[in-house]
Scaffold this motif. Structure first.
Motif, PDB file in Angstrom:
ATOM      1  N   ASN A 219      71.453  18.345   7.643  1.00 40.11           N
ATOM      2  CA  ASN A 219      72.435  19.394   7.837  1.00 40.11           C
ATOM      3  C   ASN A 219      73.398  19.461   6.653  1.00 40.11           C
ATOM      4  OD1 ASN A 219      72.886  21.373   9.860  1.00 40.11           O
ATOM      5  ND2 ASN A 219      74.847  20.425  10.342  1.00 40.11           N
TER       6      ASN A 219
ATOM      7  N   PHE B 255      75.099  22.556   3.195  1.00 39.69           N
ATOM      8  CA  PHE B 255      76.475  22.921   2.864  1.00 39.69           C
ATOM      9  C   PHE B 255      76.544  23.633   1.510  1.00 39.69           C
ATOM     10  CE2 PHE B 255      80.098  21.255   0.274  1.00 39.69           C
ATOM     11  CZ  PHE B 255      81.046  22.148   0.746  1.00 39.69           C
TER      12      PHE B 255
ATOM     13  N   VAL C 183      75.566  26.820  12.368  1.00 38.61           N
ATOM     14  CA  VAL C 183      76.351  25.609  12.094  1.00 38.61           C
ATOM     15  C   VAL C 183      77.835  25.882  12.312  1.00 38.61           C
ATOM     16  CG1 VAL C 183      76.994  23.922  10.334  1.00 38.61           C
ATOM     17  CG2 VAL C 183      74.645  24.763  10.455  1.00 38.61           C
TER      18      VAL C 183
ATOM     19  N   TYR D 240      79.609  20.805   8.366  1.00 38.19           N
ATOM     20  CA  TYR D 240      78.198  20.524   8.085  1.00 38.19           C
ATOM     21  C   TYR D 240      77.878  19.027   8.141  1.00 38.19           C
ATOM     22  CZ  TYR D 240      76.813  25.236   6.588  1.00 38.19           C
ATOM     23  OH  TYR D 240      76.485  26.564   6.542  1.00 38.19           O
TER      24      TYR D 240
END
Length: 535
Positions: A123, A127, A154, A195
């Motif tokens: 994840n 970003f 997100v 994130y």
């Protein structure tokens, strides 16, 4: 001839297995099979009528469809074929997905999903990444804004504001969202936390980050910002942070600011930060009963603020304009509580007061029939100093204590943040005497405060207070060293039955011996019987 259902199923499964192993099969084919040799029958099974559906599910055919793969390249799907040929040329990706990610500062390698085993790691790679981004923010004021890619899911998971923005009943289908009131750096810090759960705060951006966290209701990040501000809080920024804490409705931060402003009022009011506060915060500070400073310091600080406010409003700095921007704040200064000398040498000659006001204040000082004044007459209460006494008794007869110009020192720690204002010392055991004394406060060898002064001992066993120029903030759970070097009458009282731990109100002190002590003072006995502090 029709194919039985179970046979068809078996062939389909074999086909899928073959495609998964196809790269290895081709390698072996190059080594052990001639170019005109036939591939295994599983490859030919794609001629079955069901192959089109399977291929469409794996690689949907559409014009100019670019399929990102893990090494930062794309595969272009041909609209005339359902399956990408095995020998198709793979070209480097020219999209922003191949650019460096500012979070990890490297280009992703092949099969990045497998090389990052946790969901948080994968994840975090998204970003500030154009890869799969489905929303863009234009962050910052017009003319200096920057574009930031993001992923709706997100953001919606991390913020109820974003959730309503993207998936709520009034959600708008926009590809770009303008955010002119948030700094670009602060917005990136907000996104990075959402994130990856990582928080990177800096003194220059923490207030802007707190604003962003409040705006988008991300309480954990907001709390981290407040904690950061509390740990960096000192006299020079206390007034500014008080103003911001009121704006952001952070009562705990406001309370910490007041602790510093009250105890270190002179330093706080003389700081540049005081001149940056808003009018309402100025008035609240001037109404404060517990400001621990002289009123002449308050008056000078108010004049400095008025000059800064004139400049902010684009006004010429004149007496008339300064008085205008101050408004009713001027009448919150307790001018009559100054000494006559302080008033005559300061406020009376500042031109900020009218002739009538100056005349009436002089009469108020001197005349028995005092005129009515618009300024508060009651002196501020200030702060009452507390004293931590570390000895249970004192003595002088059995064993005389001699100063000899040597250093008496002790180490201490507290379990709550306090402000050390001075030391209580023993004086002469042989009658009235005058001492010169140098006191010092250090942390890990660094001098935080010192003062060279004198005091007169009356010959009793009482302690005599010696003050630092300004109270010094002392953090919890850290050892500090206080020292005193006295010069005067050699014979002195000294403490006995020292305690390693002393409870003083809500503060617990711990004491231990200091290597700086060269005159015999330690935990069990000696000099420096008291620590004077505000809490």
């Amino acid at each position: 001839m029709s194919v039985p259902p179970h046979c068809l199923h078996d062939r389909i499964m074999k086909c899928l297995t073959f495609f998964l192993l196809l790269p290895e099969t081709l390698k072996k084919s190059k080594k052990g099979v001639k170019h005109n040799s036939k591939l295994p029958v599983c490859y030919e099974i794609v001629t079955l009528s069901l192959k089109k559906k399977m291929a469409a599910e794996l690689y949907p055919a559409s014009t100019n469809t670019n399929l990102p793969i893990s090494n930062g390249t794309t595969v272009t799907a041909n609209t005339k074929k359902s399956i990408v040929p095995v020998n198709q040329t793979v070209t480097p990706c020219t999209t922003a997905a191949a650019q460096q990610n500012i979070n990890n500062n490297n280009v992703e390698t092949a099969n990045w999903q497998s090389s990052h085993p946790t969901l948080r790691e994968r994840n975090a790679l998204m970003f500030n990444n154009e890869l799969m981004a489905d929303i863009h923010f234009i962050v910052g004021p017009p003319g200096s804004s920057e574009k930031v890619p993001a992923h709706k899911y997100v953001l919606a998971v991390g913020s109820s504001v974003f959730c309503a923005m993207f998936y709520g009943d009034l959600a708008e289908d926009k590809s770009e969202i303008h955010i002119p009131d948030v700094e670009h750096a602060a917005f990136l810090i907000l996104l990075k936390y959402m994130y990856s759960d990582e928080i990177d705060l800096e003194a220059d951006t923490v207030l802007a980050t707190l604003y962003a966290a409040k705006k988008y209701i991300v309480p954990a990040l907001a709390k981290a910002c407040v904690n950061f501000l509390e740990t960096s809080l000192e006299a020079k920024n206390a007034c500014v942070l008080l103003s911001q804490s009121r704006l952001f409705e952070e009562p705990e931060l406001s309370q910490r600011c007041w602790e510093v402003i009250d105890a270190q009022a002179e330093l706080s009011l003389k700081s540049e930060g005081f001149c940056e506060i808003d009018q309402q915060t100025l008035e609240i500070i001037l109404m404060r009963e517990t400001l621990n400073t002289r009123e002449v310091v308050v008056f000078d600080a108010v004049l400095n603020w008025a000059v800064a406010e004139c400049k902010r409003q684009g006004l010429v700095v004149t007496t008339r304009n300064k008085r205008s921007v101050l408004g009713k704040a001027l009448y919150l200064v307790r001018i009559p509580t100054m000494t006559l000398e302080e008033f005559a040498n300061g406020a009376a000659q500042s031109d900020i007061l009218t002739l009538e006001e100056t005349h009436n204040i002089f009469l108020w000082y001197t005349a028995s029939n005092k005129p009515t004044l618009e300024f508060p007459l009651a002196q501020r209460k200030g702060l009452a100093p507390q004293k931590c006494h570390r000895f249970q008794s004192s003595a002088y007869r059995s064993n005389q204590w001699r100063y000899r110009g040597r250093c008496d020192s002790i180490q201490f720690a507290v379990d709550k943040r306090i402000f050390i204002a001075g030391l209580g010392l023993y004086g002469s055991s042989g009658g009235k005497a005058e001492y010169s004394v140098r006191i010092e406060l250090k942390r890990q060898g660094t001098v935080l405060a010192q003062n060279l002064t004198t005091f007169i001992s009356d010959g009793s066993s009482s302690t005599f207070s010696v003050w630092f120029e300004h109270p010094v903030q002392v953090e919890q759970d850290t050892f500090y060293t206080v020292s005193a070097i006295l010069d005067g009458n050699e014979l002195s009282y000294f403490g006995q039955e020292g305690m390693t731990e002393v409870q003083c109100g809500k503060v617990t002190f711990q004491f231990q011996c200091s290597s700086d002590s060269t005159n015999g003072t330690g935990v069990q006995g000696g000099q420096i019987p008291e620590l004077i502090f505000y809490a």
